[in-house]
Design a protein around this motif. Structure first.
Motif, short mmCIF file in Angstrom:
data_model
loop_
_atom_site.label_atom_id
_atom_site.label_comp_id
_atom_site.label_asym_id
_atom_site.label_seq_id
_atom_site.Cartn_x
_atom_site.Cartn_y
_atom_site.Cartn_z
N SER A 187 0.83 -1.21 0.00
CA SER A 187 0.00 0.00 0.00
C SER A 187 0.86 1.25 0.00
CB SER A 187 -0.90 0.04 1.24
OG SER A 187 -1.79 -1.02 1.21
N ALA A 238 1.03 4.13 -3.11
CA ALA A 238 0.79 5.57 -3.00
C ALA A 238 2.04 6.36 -3.40
CB ALA A 238 0.38 5.91 -1.56
N ALA A 294 -24.30 10.85 -5.34
CA ALA A 294 -24.28 9.69 -6.24
C ALA A 294 -24.02 10.10 -7.69
CB ALA A 294 -25.58 8.91 -6.13
N MET A 299 -20.53 10.61 -8.63
CA MET A 299 -19.67 9.44 -8.58
C MET A 299 -19.84 8.53 -9.80
SD MET A 299 -20.02 8.59 -4.50
CE MET A 299 -18.61 7.50 -4.29
N LEU A 349 -13.18 11.74 -11.67
CA LEU A 349 -13.68 10.57 -10.97
C LEU A 349 -13.82 10.94 -9.49
CD1 LEU A 349 -14.19 7.46 -11.23
CD2 LEU A 349 -11.81 7.16 -10.58
N TYR A 394 -13.94 6.69 0.55
CA TYR A 394 -13.52 5.56 1.37
C TYR A 394 -13.63 5.93 2.84
CZ TYR A 394 -9.04 8.01 0.75
OH TYR A 394 -8.07 8.95 0.67
N PHE A 436 -12.75 11.77 -2.59
CA PHE A 436 -11.69 12.33 -3.42
C PHE A 436 -12.20 12.54 -4.83
CE2 PHE A 436 -10.70 8.67 -6.00
CZ PHE A 436 -11.17 7.63 -5.24
N GLU A 476 -10.56 13.07 -8.77
CA GLU A 476 -9.31 12.98 -9.51
C GLU A 476 -9.62 13.10 -10.99
OE1 GLU A 476 -6.44 10.21 -8.12
OE2 GLU A 476 -5.97 9.61 -10.17
N LEU A 526 -7.06 0.37 -3.98
CA LEU A 526 -5.94 -0.46 -3.53
C LEU A 526 -4.65 -0.05 -4.25
CD1 LEU A 526 -7.61 -4.00 -3.58
CD2 LEU A 526 -7.00 -2.67 -1.54
N LEU A 527 -4.74 0.05 -5.58
CA LEU A 527 -3.54 0.36 -6.37
C LEU A 527 -3.08 1.79 -6.16
CD1 LEU A 527 -3.92 -1.52 -9.75
CD2 LEU A 527 -3.01 -2.29 -7.57
N ALA A 528 -4.00 2.64 -5.71
CA ALA A 528 -3.59 4.01 -5.39
C ALA A 528 -3.00 4.08 -3.98
CB ALA A 528 -4.78 4.96 -5.50
N GLY A 529 -3.06 2.98 -3.25
CA GLY A 529 -2.51 2.98 -1.90
C GLY A 529 -3.38 3.70 -0.90
N VAL A 564 -6.15 2.46 0.53
CA VAL A 564 -6.55 1.52 1.57
C VAL A 564 -5.61 0.33 1.57
CG1 VAL A 564 -8.99 2.16 1.51
CG2 VAL A 564 -8.17 0.30 0.10
N VAL A 565 -5.46 -0.28 2.72
CA VAL A 565 -4.61 -1.45 2.88
C VAL A 565 -5.48 -2.69 2.68
CG1 VAL A 565 -3.20 -2.75 4.52
CG2 VAL A 565 -3.07 -0.25 4.46
N ARG A 590 -20.70 2.88 -8.15
CA ARG A 590 -20.87 2.65 -9.59
C ARG A 590 -19.62 2.16 -10.30
NH1 ARG A 590 -25.53 7.07 -11.02
NH2 ARG A 590 -26.50 6.93 -8.99
#
Lengths: 430, 430
Positions: free
Chosen positions: A28, A32, A207, A210, A217, A221, A230, A232, B17-20, B22-23, B78
């Motif tokens: 993780s 990042a 919603a 999102m 985007l 979380y 967030f 992006e 996950l891939l953005a780091g 969240v673990v 979504r």
């Protein structure tokens, strides 16, 4: 997995990972960090201490991205097969590297220790690779840079120990990434921290923003009792920045004072900042949270000017003795009651002399719940110069979840009280 | 990756996950859980919300193992491409599943809510798959069992929300695994929890037992201030159990009273158990740990009989006001001193009436250190009917690390005091 420009991939090695004994926080962190440096991660793999599996994983990683990080399996213990696996993937022979051996010798001589027998294996490296100094341990890392058909490929192998993993990526890989022409820009993004609302309710309120087809985007979380939204943008530069700003402003408009602020904020730091900037002091009286709220304050460096005292009064006897809650009150209303939490807050304020006192009492479970006071029932009391207010919330989940929610909500209630906001604002329409 | 019997593989899906951001704790949890059920994990992959990448990852997972768990990307938000990716890997068309739609409708009607527009997409499933009821959310999971050439293959897709991820694996996958003939036995293993010694020193003391070629395999991992040593045998049945027992007994012999006990033990529970079984009460006075030690006690259900009171006295003023530490003592010796910690412990014991009081004061950093009191310096005081003892330890690392080490050591010191052991035992010879 063909989009191989300005991407990275991570291979985590270790039987302890695949056995579920440890959580892969390295992956993780690196995800990042690499993203910040313009190399978003396209793929992560985790394999055991198995040479063939490591070699396979490194090959998949290079199919997905030109930059590959391998973590684990080169430490001072004896489960040391990553070197061979990586060499296999690179089709390179392994040999003792004089520079690596010198690094290992220097590490021990600096500590005034003899180099243990067998340490030479830590100097084995694939041909063409360079050792990476390890400032926190004995095993040097491995840095390999491709040439010829492999031009542009970079592989770093670092120990799985988090401090070594991180510092060696910073010192040896990040400078290489920064020099690369294919480096992407940092993501154009922004975040907003929300408190006092569940993620699912936040999601309903925004919603439409999102929708996956949109730019920017927008995602959410949950994080230790708060929610981070967030935004992006795939568009770079000022156009991306404008779109992100528009989305964040719209989120703020809809979510009102559930918004703690811009960025991924810690409520503890926000509350400590409010206290310190106003020269106010705080005291905490805790039952079910057992010191979690006080601890949240102490997590913030420099808070000692504002944090006067914490009282953990878990048993009824402690509520009476430490906070002065009358025994008769406890007998009549019980420890989980508005009357008790008010007396706890006022007792903590009186005994500490703090400007603001917050108290929490509740039922964390697993036992102790009843029909009118189910597990999760938590009373909050806040006492300051304007008087005392109390609020009841019923949190879902098990003991740990209830206590974590209660801690987070305590900070949100302190934030609200310090800002003169109502504890329970009206919900925005979905 | 050809050893495909009695193995599992895990695919984690999510841009977060891939953005780091969240673990991936789901992958760790599932790794341990599947292993317990006789299906050790051979491979884990993490990919983004990208249909092609998901399809690729599922294919790799099936190359490595007949049982595949996919987590994430089917929740109520979504970013919902896992269905398509999985269907791609299975070469199956996607269609609305009447049973899945009924599950979704039932979830909303039970809550008295209308089903939101767009929820039907959550009923899309690869042909031949069955929906998995979701007791904690709205999205049904997907369960697919191969036939013909794919006989024996099982795939489950569950949401990434940890509570849903876990409960749906328990309810839908575990019963299938238990019915499989190729199921491996549970690992023959045992563990010992150690406290008061660093992992590297533990490793030196039992280095010969940790040789990779040996059976049982002995390994160690650090865990919140304690060290867990485990031994695991490849030999099954009673021979494996005997080897594990021999290794654990040898470890106990070498490590003496650094051993807390057999198993992966929480020091908090050990201390609470000692207090409760002896009918003793405890009080805690904390400075740098700010409530962490009190909180550790409250983490243990049923501890209220033993835990009388906690005092968090971070500022000097609080040490005087809340614990009665004389101002003159603080002025002469400072807050991080043997004199102060003794006064804190005795003050906490006197004010609470507890049998045992423990106090901690130290310098967590990042600032506040000096040459004779570097960052990490921590004084512990323990007061009971036999008098007061104090001990000084300098912990390494940053603020969070120092505080976590101090918390853990406080519990080890309580354990030692309650068992009549010295706070600092002689180190075993390496």
């Amino acid at each position: 997995m063909t989009d191989a420009a300005a991407r990275a991939a991570i291979v985590s090695v270790g039987d302890e990972l695949l056995a579920g004994r440890v959580v892969d926080t390295n992956a993780s962190w690196a995800s990042a960090r690499l993203r910040e440096e313009g190399f978003p991660v396209a793929l992560r793999l985790a394999v055991g201490d198995d040479e063939a599996a490591i070699a396979w994983a490194v090959r998949q990683a290079f199919d997905a991205a030109p930059v590959v990080v391998v973590g684990g399996g080169i430490g001072p213990t004896r489960d040391d097969v990553t070197r061979g696996g990586v060499a296999g993937a690179l089709n390179a022979p392994v040999a003792e590297h004089a520079g690596a051996l010198a690094l290992i010798r220097a590490t021990y001589s600096q500590r005034g220790l003899p180099m243990p027998a067998g340490s030479e294996t830590q100097a084995l490296m694939p041909a063409g690779a360079e050792p990476v100094p390890n400032g926190n341990g004995t095993a040097p890392g491995i840095l390999w840079r491709g040439s010829g058909r492999a031009e542009g490929r970079v592989l770093i192998v670092v120990p799985g120990v988090p401090a070594e993993f991180r510092s060696m990526i910073e010192s040896a890989l990040v400078p290489i990434l920064r020099a690369r022409a294919d480096r992407g820009g940092p993501p154009v993004s922004g975040a907003i921290t929300l408190a006092g609302m569940r993620e699912v309710d936040v999601g309903r309120t925004v919603a439409d923003l999102m929708d996956r087809g949109r730019d920017p985007l927008v995602g959410s979380y949950p994080k230790r009792g708060r929610v981070v939204l967030f935004a992006e943008s795939r568009a770079g530069g000022s156009e991306g920045a404008r779109r992100v700003e528009d989305a964040l402003a719209e989120i703020e408009r809809r979510l009102g004072d559930f918004v703690v602020g811009r960025g991924d904020l810690l409520l503890e730091e926000v509350v400590a900042g409010l206290l310190l900037s106003r020269g106010l002091t705080v005291a905490v009286a805790e039952s079910l949270t057992g010191g979690l709220v006080a601890d949240g304050l102490v997590e913030v460096p420099g808070v000692s000017k504002a944090f006067l005292a914490g009282f953990v009064a878990y048993a009824n006897r402690a509520k009476t003795q430490v906070l002065g809650v009358p025994e008769a009150l406890l007998a009549k209303h019980g420890a989980v009651s508005e009357e008790c939490v008010r007396a706890m807050a006022e007792g903590a304020r009186a005994r500490s002399g703090a400007d603001l006192a917050i108290a929490l009492t509740g039922i964390a479970g697993p036992s102790g719940g009843s029909e009118d006071k189910p597990v999760g029932t938590t009373w909050f009391g806040l006492a300051d110069a304007n008087g005392t207010v109390a609020a009841r919330v019923v949190f879902p989940g098990d003991r740990a979840a209830v206590r974590a929610y209660a801690r987070a909500r305590a900070f949100d209630f302190m934030r609200r009280r310090l800002l003169g906001l109502p504890l329970f604002p009206p919900r925005p329409a979905p």
